[in-house]
Design an enzyme around this catalytic site. Sequence first.
Site, PDB file in Angstrom:
ATOM      1  N   GLU A   1      -7.659   5.862  13.287  1.00  0.00           N
ATOM      2  CA  GLU A   1      -7.711   6.866  12.229  1.00  0.00           C
ATOM      3  C   GLU A   1      -8.886   7.807  12.464  1.00  0.00           C
ATOM      4  O   GLU A   1      -9.911   7.409  13.023  1.00  0.00           O
ATOM      5  CB  GLU A   1      -7.862   6.200  10.850  1.00  0.00           C
ATOM      6  CG  GLU A   1      -6.764   5.209  10.489  1.00  0.00           C
ATOM      7  CD  GLU A   1      -5.437   5.872  10.208  1.00  0.00           C
ATOM      8  OE1 GLU A   1      -5.427   7.088   9.905  1.00  0.00           O
ATOM      9  OE2 GLU A   1      -4.403   5.183  10.287  1.00  0.00           O
TER      10      GLU A   1
ATOM     11  N   THR B   1       0.843  -1.194   0.000  1.00  0.00           N
ATOM     12  CA  THR B   1       0.000   0.000   0.000  1.00  0.00           C
ATOM     13  C   THR B   1       0.878   1.243   0.000  1.00  0.00           C
ATOM     14  O   THR B   1       1.995   1.231   0.521  1.00  0.00           O
ATOM     15  CB  THR B   1      -0.929   0.025   1.218  1.00  0.00           C
ATOM     16  OG1 THR B   1      -0.148   0.040   2.427  1.00  0.00           O
ATOM     17  CG2 THR B   1      -1.830  -1.206   1.232  1.00  0.00           C
TER      18      THR B   1
END
Length: 294
Positions: free
Chosen positions: A274, A40
């Site tokens: 997050e 990623t």
Amino acid sequence: MKKVKIIYNPSSGRQIIQRRIDSICKILLDNGYIVGKVATQKKDDAMYETIKCCQEDWDIIVACGGDGTVNEVATGIIIGRKKIPVAILAAGTVNDFANYMGLPRDSKEFCDMIMNENTIDVDLGKWGDKYFVNVAAGGFLTNVAHQVPSESKNVLGRMAYYIEGLREIPKQMFNGINVKITSEEYSSEEEIFLFLVSNSSSIGGFKMLAPKAQVEDGLLDCIIIRKSEIQDVLSIFINVLTGEHVNHPNVKYFKTKKITIESEDTVPVDIDGEYGGTLPATFQVVHRSFRIFN
């Protein structure tokens, strides 16, 4: 032959985790698996790659990274509408879910887990179109995870969270949040320091923060810490290590399938480490929607 896609965050663990991934690839290839891997590069890459795996008939996904990477893979599974079993290889700064599940990190043990094909279906939490594997949280110090720069996480690891937390304590110590809480089990309007809506017992590295949590029970564990005097706050946080904090009179702990939390204040909500948005929010459980190797 089964196809395994390894989705990994290259900034998690750096050289150590790269060697471990290479070792896992070799073991799986030697045992007749077809293996692909992708690194990623930015937020949501793991989610989009997982959706592709659902469309391209991969049999197994290996999610390698922290709780954020696992979150994205779980979200991709839901969006892709195919319950591909996921093997979680902990590699990030915080790996609460993997640690709670006791998942192996050793390459051989990890591959044995995959080849034994033992899986379980665990719950996820949901807020709107967002999902969480481990926890949604708001209030005192819950913004620390998404305030720490990624460079600091890579260099300092968990210590980066502690340093940021120490910086934030003087700013937040006496700031309460006025909230309205609505659920079948508990409803109130009160001033709190923080709330946690959890799937597992391990949150922020504390293994007993939600001591009665079970990932297969179809319920979310809710912890509400009311605004308190400094001596009560210290008592609560000391007892977090043993799970006894839930017995403090300023702590409300209960299980629910659905809870709504509202506030006139601007309250950021953390989702698996997050930033997820701000209140109001309705959190609910998605029962046994995520299949993992165990």
